[in-house]
Write an enzyme that holds these catalytic residues in place. Sequence first.
Site, PDB file in Angstrom:
ATOM      1  N   TYR A  81       0.809  -1.215   0.000  1.00 21.00           N
ATOM      2  CA  TYR A  81       0.000   0.000   0.000  1.00 21.00           C
ATOM      3  C   TYR A  81       0.844   1.268   0.000  1.00 21.00           C
ATOM      4  O   TYR A  81       2.066   1.211   0.160  1.00 21.00           O
ATOM      5  CB  TYR A  81      -0.939   0.013   1.217  1.00 21.00           C
TER       6      TYR A  81
ATOM      7  N   LYS B  94       6.377  -2.039   1.631  1.00 20.57           N
ATOM      8  CA  LYS B  94       5.267  -1.403   2.355  1.00 20.57           C
ATOM      9  C   LYS B  94       4.072  -2.356   2.357  1.00 20.57           C
ATOM     10  O   LYS B  94       3.075  -2.176   1.645  1.00 20.57           O
ATOM     11  CB  LYS B  94       4.934  -0.032   1.745  1.00 20.57           C
TER      12      LYS B  94
ATOM     13  N   GLU C  70      12.387   2.390  13.643  1.00 23.67           N
ATOM     14  CA  GLU C  70      11.592   3.506  13.105  1.00 23.67           C
ATOM     15  C   GLU C  70      10.299   3.625  13.905  1.00 23.67           C
ATOM     16  O   GLU C  70      10.086   2.889  14.869  1.00 23.67           O
ATOM     17  CB  GLU C  70      11.293   3.295  11.617  1.00 23.67           C
TER      18      GLU C  70
ATOM     19  N   LEU D 190      11.363   1.143   6.472  1.00 16.91           N
ATOM     20  CA  LEU D 190      10.739   1.578   5.224  1.00 16.91           C
ATOM     21  C   LEU D 190      11.453   2.840   4.747  1.00 16.91           C
ATOM     22  O   LEU D 190      11.744   3.738   5.546  1.00 16.91           O
ATOM     23  CB  LEU D 190       9.257   1.898   5.460  1.00 16.91           C
TER      24      LEU D 190
HETATM   25  N1  PDD Z   1       3.186   5.157   7.014  1.00 17.44           N
HETATM   26  N2  PDD Z   1       7.899   3.818   8.301  1.00 17.44           N
HETATM   27  C1  PDD Z   1       6.728   3.158   8.388  1.00 17.44           C
HETATM   28  C2  PDD Z   1       6.715   1.848   9.091  1.00 17.44           C
HETATM   29  C3  PDD Z   1       5.567   3.706   7.826  1.00 17.44           C
HETATM   30  O1  PDD Z   1       4.408   3.032   7.906  1.00 17.44           O
HETATM   31  C4  PDD Z   1       5.621   4.972   7.193  1.00 17.44           C
HETATM   32  C5  PDD Z   1       4.428   5.605   6.551  1.00 17.44           C
HETATM   33  C6  PDD Z   1       6.864   5.635   7.134  1.00 17.44           C
HETATM   34  C7  PDD Z   1       7.037   6.980   6.490  1.00 17.44           C
HETATM   35  O2  PDD Z   1       6.949   6.916   5.090  1.00 17.44           O
HETATM   36  P1  PDD Z   1       6.418   8.172   4.256  1.00 17.44           P
HETATM   37  O3  PDD Z   1       7.268   9.313   4.647  1.00 17.44           O
HETATM   38  O4  PDD Z   1       6.602   7.795   2.840  1.00 17.44           O
HETATM   39  O5  PDD Z   1       4.971   8.371   4.631  1.00 17.44           O
HETATM   40  C8  PDD Z   1       7.973   5.018   7.693  1.00 17.44           C
HETATM   41  C9  PDD Z   1       1.949   5.660   6.453  1.00 17.44           C
HETATM   42  C10 PDD Z   1       1.797   7.136   6.578  1.00 17.44           C
HETATM   43  C11 PDD Z   1       0.787   4.886   7.061  1.00 17.44           C
HETATM   44  O6  PDD Z   1       0.926   3.688   7.178  1.00 17.44           O
HETATM   45  O7  PDD Z   1      -0.255   5.476   7.375  1.00 17.44           O
END
Ligand code: PDD
Length: 287
Positions: free
Chosen positions: A33, A148, A180, A204
């Site tokens: 996703y 993801k 993270e 991620l």
């Molecule tokens: N999550 N690490 C994890 C485990 C994440 O689920 C996310 C983002 C990020 C940050 O990635 P980005 O900057 O591309 O949003 C890092 C999204 C926002 C979610 O699951 O809602």
Amino acid sequence: MTTIAYVNGTYEKIENAKVSIMDRGLLFADGVYEVAGVYNGVIIDNESHILRLQRSLNEIKLILPIKLDELFLVQKKLIEINKLKEGTLYFHVTRGIGQSREFEFPEDQSPSLIMFVHHKQIMDLPLYRLKAKVMTLPDLRWKRRDIKSIALLPQVLAKQVAHENNCNEVWMYEDGFITEGGSSNAFIIKNNKLISRKNNEKILSGTTRQAVLKLLELEGLSFDERPFTIEEAYNADEAFYTSASVFVMPVISIDNKVINNGMPGKLTLKLRNLYENFAKSSIKKEK
Ligand code: PDD
């Protein structure tokens, strides 16, 4: 206002939008996703989200069920019909329906694509909303966190514990080092130097993280790409986390240990400002 979702070629009211009980996303979390921020009706840094989606799909041997051009049209249409000015866009691809609950891929795969939006203020938040509390918990996830994946149970459980402890986010750790956030990337600042761990299979690759590091470089600020310990986090001058839905979120406490006297850090706020300007300028280019 009713939200309209996209489900495999059709647009439906969100309460009527459905997938099969045999969808492998439901049975095996067999899918990936993206969540992208939207401002002024335009997706922020869509290119990075699409690149990461394609990489995630590739890693799990799945293909996008529609052409990229069509995907862009669906994104645009969904934002338009929902009159989304500010918020997030969620989209995921699963391996679709299997005839039975066999673990192996179905012979003729027909991936499923769904998409929906969420109205939410993400830009120009008042200072009182920029004070996040963080709790640390063990990282119980699998070994391919660079994908993801929609399999989010470890994060669901960890974020729930954080929520029950009055915290806004969890920072997960492994072997004494922070990996993270539950749904974000983690950063600390010590002696004006930003510390954030390198992209590899343990985390991620965040689109916001990537943009922030570029902005930092442009500003001539120094950063160290290395893991940091929980102890280092407690003793940081500033701390923050990044994601497409919170941008750059200042952290004011970690496990109840106060950071920067409980105030958003100066450098953190500068980075947030730089990121907001980057987001606004990328939108101007798209329009
Ligand atoms: N999550 N690490 C994890 C485990 C994440 O689920 C996310 C983002 C990020 C940050 O990635 P980005 O900057 O591309 O949003 C890092 C999204 C926002 C979610 O699951 O809602």
